[in-house]
Design an enzyme around this catalytic site. Sequence first.
Site, PDB file in Angstrom:
ATOM      1  N   ARG A   1       0.832  -1.197   0.000  1.00  0.00           N
ATOM      2  CA  ARG A   1       0.000   0.000   0.000  1.00  0.00           C
ATOM      3  C   ARG A   1       0.872   1.254   0.000  1.00  0.00           C
ATOM      4  O   ARG A   1       1.855   1.335   0.735  1.00  0.00           O
ATOM      5  CB  ARG A   1      -0.912   0.039   1.224  1.00  0.00           C
ATOM      6  CG  ARG A   1      -2.016  -0.986   1.215  1.00  0.00           C
ATOM      7  CD  ARG A   1      -3.047  -0.668   2.287  1.00  0.00           C
ATOM      8  NE  ARG A   1      -2.433  -0.567   3.608  1.00  0.00           N
ATOM      9  CZ  ARG A   1      -2.963   0.115   4.621  1.00  0.00           C
ATOM     10  NH1 ARG A   1      -4.101   0.779   4.458  1.00  0.00           N
ATOM     11  NH2 ARG A   1      -2.370   0.137   5.799  1.00  0.00           N
TER      12      ARG A   1
ATOM     13  N   SER B   1       6.548  -5.073   7.977  1.00  0.00           N
ATOM     14  CA  SER B   1       6.021  -5.948   9.033  1.00  0.00           C
ATOM     15  C   SER B   1       6.727  -7.298   9.076  1.00  0.00           C
ATOM     16  O   SER B   1       6.099  -8.360   8.975  1.00  0.00           O
ATOM     17  CB  SER B   1       4.513  -6.111   8.858  1.00  0.00           C
ATOM     18  OG  SER B   1       3.887  -4.862   8.948  1.00  0.00           O
TER      19      SER B   1
ATOM     20  N   ASP C   1       3.919  -3.068  11.699  1.00  0.00           N
ATOM     21  CA  ASP C   1       2.494  -2.779  11.889  1.00  0.00           C
ATOM     22  C   ASP C   1       2.114  -2.703  13.359  1.00  0.00           C
ATOM     23  O   ASP C   1       1.192  -1.965  13.736  1.00  0.00           O
ATOM     24  CB  ASP C   1       1.632  -3.821  11.162  1.00  0.00           C
ATOM     25  CG  ASP C   1       2.003  -5.257  11.507  1.00  0.00           C
ATOM     26  OD1 ASP C   1       3.005  -5.471  12.230  1.00  0.00           O
ATOM     27  OD2 ASP C   1       1.319  -6.176  11.033  1.00  0.00           O
TER      28      ASP C   1
END
Length: 482
Positions: A72, A168, A222
């Site tokens: 993203r 992450s 994250d």
Amino acid sequence: MVRRKVENLLKDVQLTGDAVLKIQDVFLTELENGIHEKPSSLQMENTYIPELPDGTEEGLFLALDLGGTNFRVILLELYQGSVVREEVKHYHIREEQRLGCGEKLFDFLADSVSDFVRGQKLTGTRLPLGVYCSSEYKLTVPGLPLEPWAHNLLPLIAGVFVPGFTFSFPMIQKALNIGLLVTWTKSFNCPSVVGRDAVNMLQEAINRRGDTHVEVVAILNDTTGTLVQGAVLDPRTTIGLILGTGSNACYLERADRVQHWEQQRHGEKQVIIDIEWGAFGDNGTLDFIKTDFDRTVDKNSLITNSFMFEKYIGGKYMGEIVRVILVRLTKDCLLFGGETSDTLLTSGTFTTSFVSIIEQDTIDDTSENTVEILHKLGLSCDEDDVAIVKYVCEVVSNRAALLVSVCLSTLLSRQDRPDVTIAVDGSLYKYHPRLKGWMNKYIKLLAPGRKFQMLLAEDGSGKGAGLVAAIALKLRKRLQDS
């Protein structure tokens, strides 16, 4: 008789009170060892984030998020510490990119950043960072209409976009913008870049393209992003938890307790510590809770003998544990009349979403969805079969909730604060209908007298990255002014 045999077969999956207390002791010991740089299964990684958002974070920031099968890129507009606008684009990462050459993976990420910046018509746009513009300075950003007040809030640093990068995966952080990849997890495995700095690899890939002005100022995972995002929603937040496909936690620690600090200290009072508890017990300290079912799940996983704690509690594995147990019960003629199906015998076919649906059936005192799932798996079942399947899902789910609660209760006791909010994100926490209730119950039992609440803080990996980028710039400016 059948039920008793099933319960006996699953007795090792159900943790005794003594086992719970032993896990708590082991976790605290591993935590202390890790934070003092002694051998430990917990990395206890210093994130070099010494503060949480205080409401002064303002401007436009890029956030990059790599952790699943989609990458993203997000443009965030912050005002008084909150996200008031965001533009998001997802870029699917093909399996050959996730399992192939690491350099090609980072080239793909750089291509995606370039595509996003060009798509937003921001190529060449100069965005100031860290200085307030006067009201006469009317800066417009093509493709992104701004509120009138936002014209005074755009940050500027030599015309460079300054993103936070949510990565992450386990890493060793040497600075806020330096993170060495320790190992890949989940569906990624690109061995050629293990041990290298993820920020540098991405920055080099961006620079090779040469068509965007992007400087990555912060790297986080994250879990850290969830804590930071939670602090915006509730200032009592000092613990972040991911309970989704994988699992991890982080918390705010006293800086004087942290031995690993490679950068110069500047009087920091606290710092976010990334525990990386997915690997808790990988050194053998938790082998006393490992069952034959867990060993089978591990054997069929992408990376064996690694991240076993995550394999007990993560959404990627919970359904698989249930499947392995159901296969064993069927082979022992305790389920489905001893008749299995090719689908049930195939790894990955019993998803964790099935577990959540079946657990909802238990809550609602119905069996309709459970029967439908079993039929989809090619299985014939009667009422006794359905009851056993429900029981298996409950036992596996309850163990996960208890393991997470043991660790969270230890953190609450360690922080010794009057009131703590635990920011949580992840699909397993959101969609499993019983986990939250169990966790509240067990944490209260294991940390008596500690006031706490759990808060759903969604998209910490996106919004959190933008907020950490803003914090990084505040820290940079503060050092420059001192």
